[in-house]
Design a protein around this motif. Structure first.
Motif, PDB file in Angstrom:
ATOM      1  N   ILE A   1     -23.831  14.835  -3.090  1.00  0.00           N
ATOM      2  CA  ILE A   1     -24.714  15.372  -2.053  1.00  0.00           C
ATOM      3  C   ILE A   1     -25.615  14.278  -1.480  1.00  0.00           C
ATOM      4  O   ILE A   1     -26.091  14.365  -0.353  1.00  0.00           O
ATOM      5  N   GLN A   2     -25.808  13.210  -2.253  1.00  0.00           N
ATOM      6  CA  GLN A   2     -26.661  12.118  -1.778  1.00  0.00           C
ATOM      7  C   GLN A   2     -25.943  11.177  -0.818  1.00  0.00           C
ATOM      8  O   GLN A   2     -26.592  10.408  -0.095  1.00  0.00           O
ATOM      9  N   LEU A   3     -24.626  11.202  -0.816  1.00  0.00           N
ATOM     10  CA  LEU A   3     -23.863  10.252  -0.019  1.00  0.00           C
ATOM     11  C   LEU A   3     -23.231  10.926   1.190  1.00  0.00           C
ATOM     12  O   LEU A   3     -22.939  12.124   1.168  1.00  0.00           O
ATOM     13  N   GLY A   4     -23.013  10.139   2.237  1.00  0.00           N
ATOM     14  CA  GLY A   4     -22.305  10.633   3.401  1.00  0.00           C
ATOM     15  C   GLY A   4     -20.803  10.626   3.176  1.00  0.00           C
ATOM     16  O   GLY A   4     -20.314  10.288   2.099  1.00  0.00           O
ATOM     17  N   GLU A   5     -20.074  10.992   4.230  1.00  0.00           N
ATOM     18  CA  GLU A   5     -18.622  11.069   4.149  1.00  0.00           C
ATOM     19  C   GLU A   5     -18.019   9.673   4.111  1.00  0.00           C
ATOM     20  O   GLU A   5     -18.404   8.788   4.887  1.00  0.00           O
ATOM     21  N   LEU A   6     -17.069   9.485   3.211  1.00  0.00           N
ATOM     22  CA  LEU A   6     -16.377   8.205   3.086  1.00  0.00           C
ATOM     23  C   LEU A   6     -14.879   8.421   3.239  1.00  0.00           C
ATOM     24  O   LEU A   6     -14.366   9.513   2.986  1.00  0.00           O
ATOM     25  N   ASP A   7     -14.194   7.358   3.646  1.00  0.00           N
ATOM     26  CA  ASP A   7     -12.737   7.393   3.785  1.00  0.00           C
ATOM     27  C   ASP A   7     -12.072   6.965   2.479  1.00  0.00           C
ATOM     28  O   ASP A   7     -12.388   5.911   1.934  1.00  0.00           O
ATOM     29  N   TYR A   8     -11.128   7.785   2.020  1.00  0.00           N
ATOM     30  CA  TYR A   8     -10.350   7.430   0.841  1.00  0.00           C
ATOM     31  C   TYR A   8      -8.860   7.475   1.203  1.00  0.00           C
ATOM     32  O   TYR A   8      -8.414   8.380   1.922  1.00  0.00           O
ATOM     33  N   TRP A   9      -8.124   6.492   0.655  1.00  0.00           N
ATOM     34  CA  TRP A   9      -6.700   6.366   0.951  1.00  0.00           C
ATOM     35  C   TRP A   9      -5.885   6.372  -0.339  1.00  0.00           C
ATOM     36  O   TRP A   9      -6.308   5.816  -1.361  1.00  0.00           O
ATOM     37  N   GLY A  10      -4.719   6.963  -0.249  1.00  0.00           N
ATOM     38  CA  GLY A  10      -3.778   6.844  -1.337  1.00  0.00           C
ATOM     39  C   GLY A  10      -3.009   5.536  -1.245  1.00  0.00           C
ATOM     40  O   GLY A  10      -3.178   4.759  -0.306  1.00  0.00           O
ATOM     41  N   GLN A  11      -2.148   5.309  -2.221  1.00  0.00           N
ATOM     42  CA  GLN A  11      -1.422   4.047  -2.304  1.00  0.00           C
ATOM     43  C   GLN A  11      -0.182   4.027  -1.415  1.00  0.00           C
ATOM     44  O   GLN A  11       0.407   2.970  -1.192  1.00  0.00           O
ATOM     45  N   GLY A  12       0.210   5.175  -0.916  1.00  0.00           N
ATOM     46  CA  GLY A  12       1.380   5.266  -0.046  1.00  0.00           C
ATOM     47  C   GLY A  12       2.623   5.667  -0.812  1.00  0.00           C
ATOM     48  O   GLY A  12       2.778   5.345  -1.992  1.00  0.00           O
ATOM     49  N   THR A  13       3.505   6.384  -0.120  1.00  0.00           N
ATOM     50  CA  THR A  13       4.779   6.773  -0.710  1.00  0.00           C
ATOM     51  C   THR A  13       5.886   6.539   0.334  1.00  0.00           C
ATOM     52  O   THR A  13       5.722   6.889   1.504  1.00  0.00           O
ATOM     53  N   GLN A  14       6.978   5.938  -0.100  1.00  0.00           N
ATOM     54  CA  GLN A  14       8.046   5.558   0.820  1.00  0.00           C
ATOM     55  C   GLN A  14       8.933   6.760   1.132  1.00  0.00           C
ATOM     56  O   GLN A  14       9.386   7.463   0.222  1.00  0.00           O
ATOM     57  N   VAL A  15       9.175   6.964   2.417  1.00  0.00           N
ATOM     58  CA  VAL A  15      10.145   7.956   2.883  1.00  0.00           C
ATOM     59  C   VAL A  15      11.226   7.202   3.653  1.00  0.00           C
ATOM     60  O   VAL A  15      10.922   6.498   4.615  1.00  0.00           O
ATOM     61  N   THR A  16      12.455   7.351   3.227  1.00  0.00           N
ATOM     62  CA  THR A  16      13.580   6.699   3.886  1.00  0.00           C
ATOM     63  C   THR A  16      14.594   7.756   4.305  1.00  0.00           C
ATOM     64  O   THR A  16      15.057   8.538   3.468  1.00  0.00           O
TER      65      THR A  16
END
Length: 121
Positions: free
Chosen positions: A103-118
């Protein structure tokens, strides 16, 4: 700490389907939008689909009618159902979440490591 982890990528034939999953865990106060991006070799990362906290969705024109994004707020999870896959859908798919860790922090961006789709025959 917040972690975002994707799963569900793989190799599929043209016309086939895959379902990607992504879950956020750790210190989470709230999650706003959750998104799927993709990046093909030699191309810029592009936004594929987005879903707001209350369920409103938007899609890139290239995937409309074929991909469906959904979320389970109880599980801090987002999904991407991909149907009628085409070779041009081949890319690394990334989950992105707009998270307030506390609640003390604003919105942050979080990313996953990625997954390959072929998509290939």
């Amino acid at each position: 700490q917040v972690q975002v982890v994707e799963s569900g990528g793989g190799l599929v034939q043209p016309g086939g389907s895959l379902r990607l999953s992504c879950a956020a865990s750790g210190s989470i106060f709230s999650i706003n939008a959750m998104n799927w991006y993709r990046q093909a070799p030699g191309k810029r990362r592009e936004l594929v689909a987005t879903i707001a906290s209350r369920g409103r969705t938007n899609y890139a024109e290239s995937v409309k009618g074929r991909f469906t994004i959904s979320r389970d707020n109880a599980k801090n999870a987002v999904y991407l159902q991909m149907n009628s896959l085409k070779p041009e859908d081949t890319a690394v798919y990334y989950c992105n979440a707009k998270i307030r860790p506390s609640i003390q922090l604003g919105e942050l961006d979080y990313w996953g490591q990625g997954t390959q789709v072929t998509v290939s025959s």
